[in-house]
Enzyme design. Structure first.
Site, PDB file in Angstrom:
ATOM      1  N   GLU A  54       2.703  20.420  -9.670  1.00  0.00           N
ATOM      2  CA  GLU A  54       3.622  19.662  -8.819  1.00  0.00           C
ATOM      3  C   GLU A  54       2.908  18.430  -8.288  1.00  0.00           C
ATOM      4  OE1 GLU A  54       4.315  22.589  -5.831  1.00  0.00           O
ATOM      5  OE2 GLU A  54       5.635  23.787  -7.094  1.00  0.00           O
ATOM      6  N   LYS A  99       1.624  16.022  -5.561  1.00  0.00           N
ATOM      7  CA  LYS A  99       1.264  16.217  -4.155  1.00  0.00           C
ATOM      8  C   LYS A  99       1.714  14.972  -3.398  1.00  0.00           C
ATOM      9  CE  LYS A  99      -2.699  17.638  -1.380  1.00  0.00           C
ATOM     10  NZ  LYS A  99      -2.617  16.543  -0.389  1.00  0.00           N
ATOM     11  N   ASP A 125       2.685  12.266  -0.522  1.00  0.00           N
ATOM     12  CA  ASP A 125       2.007  11.748   0.660  1.00  0.00           C
ATOM     13  C   ASP A 125       3.030  11.579   1.773  1.00  0.00           C
ATOM     14  OD1 ASP A 125      -0.024  10.790   2.188  1.00  0.00           O
ATOM     15  OD2 ASP A 125       0.031   8.773   1.357  1.00  0.00           O
ATOM     16  N   TYR A 157       8.931  22.227  -1.752  1.00  0.00           N
ATOM     17  CA  TYR A 157       8.001  22.621  -2.815  1.00  0.00           C
ATOM     18  C   TYR A 157       7.626  24.092  -2.818  1.00  0.00           C
ATOM     19  CZ  TYR A 157       4.638  21.719   0.944  1.00  0.00           C
ATOM     20  OH  TYR A 157       3.978  21.705   2.140  1.00  0.00           O
ATOM     21  N   LYS A 217      -7.099  15.864  -6.874  1.00  0.00           N
ATOM     22  CA  LYS A 217      -6.907  14.619  -6.124  1.00  0.00           C
ATOM     23  C   LYS A 217      -6.994  13.399  -7.041  1.00  0.00           C
ATOM     24  CE  LYS A 217      -7.381  14.578  -1.870  1.00  0.00           C
ATOM     25  NZ  LYS A 217      -6.466  14.571  -0.724  1.00  0.00           N
ATOM     26  N   CYS A 259      -4.475 -30.024   2.404  1.00  0.00           N
ATOM     27  CA  CYS A 259      -4.788 -29.282   1.186  1.00  0.00           C
ATOM     28  C   CYS A 259      -6.309 -29.253   1.001  1.00  0.00           C
ATOM     29  CB  CYS A 259      -4.127 -29.962  -0.011  1.00  0.00           C
ATOM     30  SG  CYS A 259      -4.689 -29.323  -1.594  1.00  0.00           S
ATOM     31  N   CYS A 261      -7.077 -31.733  -2.307  1.00  0.00           N
ATOM     32  CA  CYS A 261      -6.844 -33.180  -2.346  1.00  0.00           C
ATOM     33  C   CYS A 261      -6.724 -33.788  -0.957  1.00  0.00           C
ATOM     34  CB  CYS A 261      -5.589 -33.481  -3.152  1.00  0.00           C
ATOM     35  SG  CYS A 261      -4.084 -32.870  -2.373  1.00  0.00           S
ATOM     36  N   CYS A 299       1.229 -27.885  -1.067  1.00  0.00           N
ATOM     37  CA  CYS A 299       0.694 -29.228  -1.271  1.00  0.00           C
ATOM     38  C   CYS A 299       1.619 -29.893  -2.283  1.00  0.00           C
ATOM     39  CB  CYS A 299      -0.730 -29.175  -1.820  1.00  0.00           C
ATOM     40  SG  CYS A 299      -1.284 -30.776  -2.434  1.00  0.00           S
ATOM     41  N   CYS A 356      -2.544 -33.304  -7.480  1.00  0.00           N
ATOM     42  CA  CYS A 356      -3.558 -32.474  -6.820  1.00  0.00           C
ATOM     43  C   CYS A 356      -4.425 -31.772  -7.869  1.00  0.00           C
ATOM     44  CB  CYS A 356      -2.870 -31.447  -5.928  1.00  0.00           C
ATOM     45  SG  CYS A 356      -3.994 -30.275  -5.164  1.00  0.00           S
TER      46      CYS A 356
HETATM   47 ZN   LIG Z   1      -3.551 -30.689  -2.995  1.00  0.00          ZN
END
Ligand SMILES: [Zn+2]
Length: 672
Positions: free
Chosen positions: A114, A116, A118, A225, A313, A407, A410, A425, A430
């Protein structure tokens, strides 16, 4: 006599485990990942095994969980909820199987595998057909009475058919489904509330809400379960009891499986180590149980752990570490993307140094600060993410993050359009954007040009040899040879790789030019519907939206891309140098012969890539989903099909091969 250092270590471990237990179980606000917690627990168990005289009744190894919270009535469990021993790898699992074999004097015995989940474990008691009590697990012996909250969980039956035992208890895991969690958080953000960090903690917090009306607003779910006890008890095996519970209306996880050999059990585990990520809920392992109840009784319980079950696990996906800096980079569409520079931390064998932070909103809503301890998640091939900060570890020296105004590449001002999450930007020239675009252009899923890394492209940009991506195709050997990092052989290889890329199919070119939202799958759709680049460039928003599975967002992005002058210049030049700008076979009109049919695809296919067959099914009017259900019409199965095949067989869903799929399409094309 053990030395004082052993005693000191044991005391230290117990203190730390108690502390983390409290944070995890009582406060729902863990500071360490489960894996780090497991490590502490394993070390303590190991030392106690070597020095049994040091085991005390109050050691964390001697109890299952946490103390009940104040505010709820205590609920005693008539049959304690046990905890499970863990196997952290296949060897440890096989050792468990061998031990059980020895005790049973049987080399083979049925087991139930089965997932497990969480979530939060609860025990539900039914008397004379009615739900009379819902209790959290608590420390396994005493939990909290959360009956009124449990009544609000839609998947918990309030009454059961008369065929049920007169008094019985079922146990299950309450979860907050991932999809519902995302939607729930979106709503919270829209309402100006902070989003929650983790579905498990939110599920736990919801079950322990003192006001059941609050719980009712949470879309909690449960998978049952096991049968805790039943009067009268009429079952011989766990599998029988689970099937009976399913008939009584309990929600049972559809992926549970009855197996015979340790190999089959390990196959199941292997399938889900990565497979669980596609599910709508978190899993951290597989529980393997001996099926026969008489065997279970014979094997018994040692301490708090039954010998007849083990938790395999999964490798950890989360860890806690320190957020040292927040830096930004520039994406190929100009977005300024913040990312976390972390104190390096090992997650599942990989050292994680950086994690994405998406955008300024993400940082603000999670209240992440520079210097914070943070929980980092790395699942599958996805870029690591910062999930949350550990507020309790703050010292007061943490600093909030501020988006840069220019930026970083540039130095042009950064802008943020209204309603958009990203800072951008907008400078078309650029350099950082062009580097990113080139990186994308030459990548495997695009033009697949080897030999151009970031360092090389940066040099080409700096020397002015490349001003836009199509300039790659007019690079000259003599210019390249003058540059650092470019030798005779590498230049020859690079130029022939660039030449060869002209033959890439049209769909790959569409991926390469970097239209927003156009990845491999969408590009293939476009290439199938438009015979050439001109047809695509002239397509209107409506033309594009008319294509199955192309929505307004993609359509808008495509139209916007071709409306831009500099993008058209790129396309013109690519065409000029001889890059493929036509589809191989554009299908004229596509009949919707699979209209209304639902498919699931699994395993390794020979004729199609996964995105190709998915695209084909959708083009023909069919639907594709990720998991098999009763609504599935066909499972298309290739080599090494795993659990989906088993699911299909269980649910009597027809299973077809690739050829079977093509036959199906052909036959339906004929009949219409
Ligand atoms: Zn730029």
């Amino acid at each position: 006599m053990p030395g004082t250092t052993t005693l000191e270590r044991i005391t230290e471990l117990r203190d730390r485990i108690d502390y983390h237990n409290h944070r995890y179980y009582v406060l729902d606000d863990p500071e360490v990942s489960d894996a780090q917690y497991d490590d502490l627990m394993r070390e303590l168990r190991r030392i106690e095994a070597e020095h049994p005289e040091l085991v005390t009744p109050d050691s964390p190894t001697q109890r299952v969980g946490a103390e009940p919270l104040e505010g709820f009535t205590q609920a005693e469990h008539p049959v304690p909820l046990l905890s499970l021993g863990n196997a952290f790898d296949e060897e440890e699992f096989l050792a468990w199987h061998a031990r059980v074999s020895g005790l049973l004097e049987e080399s083979q015995f049925d087991m139930v595998c089965e997932l497990k989940l969480d979530g939060l474990a609860v025990a539900l008691t039914y008397e004379d057909g009615l739900l009379t009590r819902g209790a959290t697990r608590g420390n396994g012996v005493v939990g909290e009475d959360v009956t009124s909250n449990m009544r609000t969980v839609r998947s918990i039956p309030l009454r059961v058919p008369a065929a049920a035992p007169s008094r019985f208890e079922v146990r299950g895991e309450v979860i907050f489904p991932k999809s519902a969690f995302e939607a729930f958080n979106e709503q919270r953000i829209a309402d100006g509330l902070p989003p929650y960090a983790h579905p498990r903690n939110t599920a736990a917090g919801s079950v322990r809400q003192l006001d059941p009306r609050m719980t009712a607003e949470r879309p909690l779910d449960i998978f049952v379960y096991t049968l805790g006890y039943a009067e009268p008890m009429e079952f011989d095996t766990h599998w029988q009891s689970i099937e009976a519970l399913s008939r009584l209306g309990f929600k049972i996880n559809p992926h549970s499986s009855l197996v015979r050999t340790p190999d089959e059990a390990l196959d199941y585990c292997r399938t889900w180590v990565e497979g669980w990520e596609d599910l709508d809920y978190g899993c951290d392992g597989v529980v393997v149980k001996v099926n026969r109840f008489d065997y279970q009784r014979h094997l018994g319980v040692v301490g708090r752990e039954p010998r007849w079950a083990i938790a395999y696990k999964f490798p950890a996906t989360q860890a806690t570490t320190q957020l040292r800096k927040i830096k930004v980079n520039v994406g190929r569409t100009g977005s300024i993307n913040p990312y976390a520079v972390l104190e390096p931390v090992n997650i599942n064998g990989v050292t994680v140094r950086q994690a994405t932070l998406h955008n300024a909103d993400y940082i603000a809503t999670k209240d992440l600060r520079i210097g914070d301890w943070v929980v980092v998640e790395r699942a599958g091939e996805v870029i690591p993410q910062v999930v949350s900060s550990v507020v309790s570890k703050r010292t007061g020296n943490e600093r909030p993050f501020k988006m840069p105004e220019a930026c970083p590449s540039c130095v042009e001002p950064v802008v943020r359009a209204e309603g958009e999450a990203a800072h951008i930007c907008v400078n078309a020239a650029c350099p950082a954007q062009l580097v990113r675009l080139l990186e994308h252009f030459v990548s495997k899923g695009a033009m697949d040009i080897e030999g151009l890394g970031i360092k090389q492209t940066t040099v080409l940009l700096e020397k002015g040899l490349i001003r836009q991506v199509a300039d790659l195709y007019t690079l000259k050997k003599e210019d390249l040879l003058e540059l650092e990092r470019f030798g005779e052989t590498s230049v020859a290889n690079l130029l022939s790789a660039i030449e060869a890329s002209k033959e890439r199919p049209f769909s790959r070119v569409l991926v390469a030019v970097g239209i927003q939202h156009v990845g491999g799958e969408v590009a293939e759709l476009l290439a199938r519907h438009f015979p050439n680049i001109d047809a695509l460039m002239n397509a209107s928003q409506e033309d594009l939206e008319a294509i199955q599975s192309i929505g307004p967002k993609i359509a808008e992005a495509v139209v916007a891309y071709f409306a831009n002058e500099s993008n058209r210049a790129v396309i013109d030049k690519l065409r000029e140098v001889g890059v493929t700008m036509e589809s191989e076979q554009a299908e004229e009109t596509v009949e919707q012969v699979l209209d209304g049919l639902r498919f699931v695809v699994t395993g390794r296919l020979e004729r199609f890539s996964r995105s190709e067959i998915t695209g084909r099914i959708k083009d023909l009017g069919g639907a594709v989903s990720g998991s098999v259900s009763k609504k599935t019409d066909y499972l298309v199965a290739g080599e090494d099909a795993g659990s989906k095949l088993a699911d299909a067989e269980k649910l009597d869903v027809p299973v077809i091969t690739e050829d079977g799929f093509l036959d199906l399409v052909a036959s339906r094309s004929g009949e219409s």
